[in-house]
Motif scaffolding. Structure first.
Motif, PDB file in Angstrom:
ATOM      1  N   VAL A  94      -5.362  -0.339  -9.637  1.00  0.00           N
ATOM      2  CA  VAL A  94      -5.990   0.541  -8.646  1.00  0.00           C
ATOM      3  C   VAL A  94      -6.963  -0.254  -7.778  1.00  0.00           C
ATOM      4  CG1 VAL A  94      -7.630   2.453  -8.360  1.00  0.00           C
ATOM      5  CG2 VAL A  94      -5.666   2.691  -9.897  1.00  0.00           C
ATOM      6  N   ASP A  95      -7.758  -1.113  -8.401  1.00  0.00           N
ATOM      7  CA  ASP A  95      -8.709  -1.921  -7.636  1.00  0.00           C
ATOM      8  C   ASP A  95      -7.979  -2.808  -6.631  1.00  0.00           C
ATOM      9  OD1 ASP A  95     -10.766  -0.794  -9.052  1.00  0.00           O
ATOM     10  OD2 ASP A  95     -11.134  -2.545 -10.333  1.00  0.00           O
TER      11      ASP A  95
ATOM     12  N   CYS B  41       0.791  -1.234   0.000  1.00  0.00           N
ATOM     13  CA  CYS B  41       0.000   0.000   0.000  1.00  0.00           C
ATOM     14  C   CYS B  41       0.819   1.277   0.000  1.00  0.00           C
ATOM     15  CB  CYS B  41      -0.957  -0.001   1.194  1.00  0.00           C
ATOM     16  SG  CYS B  41      -2.158  -1.342   1.117  1.00  0.00           S
TER      17      CYS B  41
ATOM     18  N   GLN C 180     -15.769   0.066   0.275  1.00  0.00           N
ATOM     19  CA  GLN C 180     -15.286  -1.283   0.569  1.00  0.00           C
ATOM     20  C   GLN C 180     -15.181  -1.538   2.067  1.00  0.00           C
ATOM     21  OE1 GLN C 180     -12.024  -2.974  -1.646  1.00  0.00           O
ATOM     22  NE2 GLN C 180     -12.477  -1.719  -3.436  1.00  0.00           N
TER      23      GLN C 180
ATOM     24  N   LEU D 164     -12.741   3.298  -1.492  1.00  0.00           N
ATOM     25  CA  LEU D 164     -12.178   2.827  -0.225  1.00  0.00           C
ATOM     26  C   LEU D 164     -13.233   2.855   0.877  1.00  0.00           C
ATOM     27  CD1 LEU D 164      -9.799   1.938   1.531  1.00  0.00           C
ATOM     28  CD2 LEU D 164      -9.152   4.361   1.741  1.00  0.00           C
TER      29      LEU D 164
ATOM     30  N   TYR E 114      -4.957  -2.310  -5.370  1.00  0.00           N
ATOM     31  CA  TYR E 114      -4.352  -1.439  -4.352  1.00  0.00           C
ATOM     32  C   TYR E 114      -5.380  -1.053  -3.297  1.00  0.00           C
ATOM     33  CZ  TYR E 114      -2.117   2.603  -2.219  1.00  0.00           C
ATOM     34  OH  TYR E 114      -1.592   3.488  -1.310  1.00  0.00           O
ATOM     35  N   ILE E 115      -6.549  -0.614  -3.718  1.00  0.00           N
ATOM     36  CA  ILE E 115      -7.578  -0.170  -2.779  1.00  0.00           C
ATOM     37  C   ILE E 115      -8.084  -1.338  -1.941  1.00  0.00           C
ATOM     38  CG2 ILE E 115      -9.918   0.776  -2.611  1.00  0.00           C
ATOM     39  CD1 ILE E 115      -9.222   2.549  -5.032  1.00  0.00           C
TER      40      ILE E 115
ATOM     41  N   ALA F  62      -7.986  -1.288   2.025  1.00  0.00           N
ATOM     42  CA  ALA F  62      -9.213  -1.465   2.794  1.00  0.00           C
ATOM     43  C   ALA F  62      -9.075  -2.603   3.796  1.00  0.00           C
ATOM     44  CB  ALA F  62     -10.396  -1.725   1.854  1.00  0.00           C
TER      45      ALA F  62
ATOM     46  N   LEU G  56      -9.700   7.462  -5.044  1.00  0.00           N
ATOM     47  CA  LEU G  56      -9.247   6.624  -3.938  1.00  0.00           C
ATOM     48  C   LEU G  56     -10.287   6.564  -2.825  1.00  0.00           C
ATOM     49  CD1 LEU G  56      -7.073   5.075  -2.273  1.00  0.00           C
ATOM     50  CD2 LEU G  56      -6.250   7.322  -1.512  1.00  0.00           C
TER      51      LEU G  56
END
Length: 303
Positions: free
Chosen positions: A226-227, A189, A269, A266, A229-230, A234, A262
């Motif tokens: 990105v998905d 992250c 989720q 976030l 990473y988030i 989360a 972001l």
């Protein structure tokens, strides 16, 4: 005689030393900086820490008699049982008696804390979390720094070296972290991790902003990055919420500049990932507001 209504802070990084005089309304009266010069001797660097701090006081039109104390944020922790600066990676310092070097240099009481703790404290005093008593903050930059505020006080653990949130385990035996362990939150992250994953996936040199921009523009690879990473972020934050139940979580550092791309997914989720979310709710995740000044303000008010 003027009362001591000014505070001196110093934010120590691997690139620059930034000193500032802060008034009781958390406003920066004067600020000065100089190169950190990592790789030099401890004496040379601590001399410059004092010199740039003294220059900030002079620039503010004050003397040391007007200053309540000298607070310093450093990329390390001071073990309160030994009073040693444990491990400042950017300078290669380990178990340094840092107060012994600094106390002869300025006629002020000194207190040193971890730079992420100082940034969290600054945001709690004067930034995004000023209206809250219980706060958790992550800085998503080269690494992942963390800080915890409980009842308006910095939480550091029994030995003063807790709240290293970036080095909590996210994946068992996962990716190698800069600390030498595997599976840390930082390994997934940090901005560095996002960039590494992007380069592995695309074969291109990219920064974190380019990845988020690409996802926003509809690039399929960037969207997956990105998905992912988030989702990792989360997962980590949901554990911190379960343990600490803060009123708010703040994100700072370069990745936090991604804005709604972001924060919106976030926060959504976290409603699915967090224990008891449906029954007791989930605290909001919001962006930091003070930027690089957060650490300076927090350090100044350590005393």
């Amino acid at each position: 005689m003027q009362s001591k209504k000014f505070h001196l802070g110093l934010d120590v990084g691997g690139t620059n030393l930034v000193a500032g005089v802060i008034d009781e309304q958390y406003q920066i009266v004067a600020k000065c900086s100089c190169p950190a010069g990592a790789g030099r001797s401890i004496e040379e660097i601590t001399d410059d820490m004092a010199a740039v701090s003294s220059e900030a006081v002079r620039k503010a039109g004050l003397t040391m008699n007007d200053i309540s104390g000298w607070g310093i944020g450093m990329p390390s922790c001071v073990n309160k049982k030994t009073n040693l600066l444990v491990h400042a990676n950017c300078f290669g310092w380990k178990n340094v008696p840092i107060y012994d070097y600094l106390e002869p240099l300025l006629p002020l009481p000194i207190k040193i804390d971890n730079d992420a703790n100082c940034a969290t404290y600054g945001e709690a005093l004067a930034g995004a979390a000023k209206d809250y008593d219980n706060v958790l903050m992550l800085t998503l930059g080269t690494g992942v720094g963390g800080g915890i505020i409980i009842d308006k006080k910095i939480y550091k653990g029994a030995d003063g070296m807790g709240a290293e949130l970036g080095h909590t385990k996210l994946v068992f035996n996962g990716e190698l972290c800069t600390c030498g362990q595997r599976g840390c939150l930082e390994a997934y992250c940090s901005a560095t991790a996002l960039i590494r994953h992007a380069q592995e996936a695309t074969g291109k040199d990219m920064d974190a902003k380019m990845v988020f921009d690409g996802a926003k523009a509809g690039d399929a690879q960037c969207k997956v990055l990105v998905d992912d990473y988030i989702a990792h972020l989360a997962a980590g934050i949901s554990s911190f919420i379960t343990i600490f139940r803060p009123e708010v979580i703040i994100l700072g550092g370069g990745v936090a500049n991604a804005g709604d791309a972001l924060f919106r997914p976030l926060n959504e989720q976290l409603k699915d990932y967090t224990f008891g979310a449906a029954e007791i709710g989930v605290p909001p995740v919001i962006p930091a507001t003070l930027g690089n000044d957060a650490g300076l303000i927090g350090a100044a008010f350590l005393i």
